[in-house]
Design a protein around this motif. Structure first.
Motif, mmCIF file in Angstrom:
data_model
loop_
_atom_site.group_PDB
_atom_site.id
_atom_site.type_symbol
_atom_site.label_atom_id
_atom_site.label_comp_id
_atom_site.label_asym_id
_atom_site.label_seq_id
_atom_site.Cartn_x
_atom_site.Cartn_y
_atom_site.Cartn_z
ATOM 1 N N ALA A 241 0.834 -1.204 0.000
ATOM 2 C CA ALA A 241 0.000 0.000 0.000
ATOM 3 C C ALA A 241 0.868 1.253 0.000
ATOM 4 O O ALA A 241 0.575 2.228 -0.712
ATOM 5 C CB ALA A 241 -0.926 -0.014 1.218
ATOM 6 N N ALA A 242 1.948 1.226 0.769
ATOM 7 C CA ALA A 242 2.851 2.377 0.836
ATOM 8 C C ALA A 242 3.522 2.629 -0.507
ATOM 9 O O ALA A 242 3.734 3.775 -0.913
ATOM 10 C CB ALA A 242 3.899 2.151 1.918
ATOM 11 N N ARG A 243 3.851 1.559 -1.238
ATOM 12 C CA ARG A 243 4.466 1.699 -2.564
ATOM 13 C C ARG A 243 3.507 2.378 -3.534
ATOM 14 O O ARG A 243 3.906 3.237 -4.325
ATOM 15 C CB ARG A 243 4.882 0.335 -3.101
ATOM 16 N N PHE A 244 2.246 1.982 -3.497
ATOM 17 C CA PHE A 244 1.258 2.608 -4.387
ATOM 18 C C PHE A 244 1.098 4.085 -4.045
ATOM 19 O O PHE A 244 1.065 4.949 -4.928
ATOM 20 C CB PHE A 244 -0.092 1.887 -4.256
ATOM 21 N N GLU A 245 0.996 4.360 -2.759
ATOM 22 C CA GLU A 245 0.796 5.749 -2.341
ATOM 23 C C GLU A 245 2.008 6.608 -2.678
ATOM 24 O O GLU A 245 1.869 7.777 -3.085
ATOM 25 C CB GLU A 245 0.493 5.780 -0.849
ATOM 26 N N ALA A 246 3.223 6.045 -2.551
ATOM 27 C CA ALA A 246 4.437 6.791 -2.884
ATOM 28 C C ALA A 246 4.501 7.108 -4.377
ATOM 29 O O ALA A 246 5.106 8.105 -4.791
ATOM 30 C CB ALA A 246 5.672 5.982 -2.469
ATOM 31 N N ALA A 247 3.846 6.261 -5.181
ATOM 32 C CA ALA A 247 3.833 6.475 -6.630
ATOM 33 C C ALA A 247 2.670 7.369 -7.059
ATOM 34 O O ALA A 247 2.457 7.570 -8.267
ATOM 35 C CB ALA A 247 3.745 5.131 -7.348
#
Length: 308
Positions: A241-247
């Motif tokens: 989830a953090a990876r998606f939000e960072a992108a």
């Protein structure tokens, strides 16, 4: 009444048919004489003990039911009314049985346009797709939507919901299911056995994931800036989830709930001819083990249903 229960965890052979007293409905509940029971991939996993959702055996599986109200103290229904739903999920609804006593508020009237078999096939997959695409994904006309595993239970309903909302629908499916998913309204079909969807698809507004694993991770590449991935599998993966939000993307998990208002919305689509529930095969009550074997084998087109 007859029930299907299990006293140990294990394969389909642990499912046994036994006699139990017919339950008595409490105030606000309805006693339903079950005509058909929808089967879902989660249930074999619970049977084997992969998830401790229902605790230790003995327990009775099942949520999707369609049947006739036998007795009720609720004002919502009267004896003889035909109803369906997925009551109590994720708590035990004990739906693998000839009768269930469940909250009347979590049932809806079965339309004449749906048989009991079709109605029993709809709730969990229909509500998962509706809540994922509409309540969470906010899909609207002109959106580009990617539905993974479009030939499966959730996927085949999701294609039709997205199409009904005016979206451009892309789905992944095997070549053997291409004609089926196209008949449901898919504009583009990616054969996952020969093509990489991450290379073929782009600028997607909403991805509905039913598979998990690396499918979720690779879906990041197909989203437009600000796009939204909704998953029914990897909802607790905080790192992902953090990876998606960072992108710059949105990431949401879905845990389906028995929303009767949304179920009525699905009935409305059925009545308008915009939603068809596909039943791959039905099994009689005493062939539950065979039904679970087929469910576990995968590649089911649509849903499996147990008839009572």
């Amino acid at each position: 009444m007859r029930i299907i229960t299990q006293h140990t965890l294990g394969g389909p052979e642990v499912l046994t048919i036994e006699e139990r007293p017919t339950p008595h409905p409490l105030p606000t509940e309805a006693l339903v004489r079950v005509e058909a029971i929808g089967l879902n991939p989660l249930e074999p996993r619970l049977r084997e003990g992969e998830f401790p959702l229902l605790g230790a055996p003995p327990f009775i599986l099942g949520w999707d039911v369609s049947g006739v109200v036998e007795q009720t103290a609720s004002w919502r229904f009267a004896p003889g009314d035909e109803v369906f739903g997925m009551p109590l999920f994720p708590r035990a609804a004990n739906a693998y049985a000839e009768y269930v006593a469940v909250p009347a508020a979590q049932l809806v009237r079965k339309p004449a346009s749906l048989s009991h078999v079709e109605a029993a096939a709809l709730p969990i997959v229909g509500l998962t797709a509706w809540q994922g695409l509409v309540d969470i994904g906010r899909v609207t006309a002109g959106d580009r939507v990617l539905v993974h595993a479009g030939g499966g239970g959730v996927g085949h309903v999701a294609i039709q919901i997205a199409r009904a909302r005016g979206a451009h629908v892309i789905t992944t499916a095997s070549a053997s299911k291409r004609e089926f998913v196209e008949s449901l309204g898919a504009h583009e079909v990616i054969d996952y056995t020969t093509d990489d969807f991450a290379e073929r698809v782009h600028d997607v507004d909403v991805v509905l994931d039913t598979l998990g694993g690396d499918t979720v991770e690779r879906s990041l590449a197909v989203l437009r800036p600000g796009g939204h991935l909704v998953t029914m599998v990897a909802d607790e993966d905080l790192e992902l989830a953090a990876r998606f939000e960072a992108a710059g993307m949105r990431f949401s998990g879905i845990a389906v709930d028995p929303d009767p208002d949304a179920l009525r919305q699905l009935v409305d689509l059925v009545e308008k001819g915009q939603l068809l529930v596909h039943v791959h095969e039905t099994f009689p009550f005493d062939r539950i083990a065979d039904a679970h074997r087929l469910l576990e084998a995968g590649h089911v087109q649509g849903k499996l249903v147990l008839t009572v």
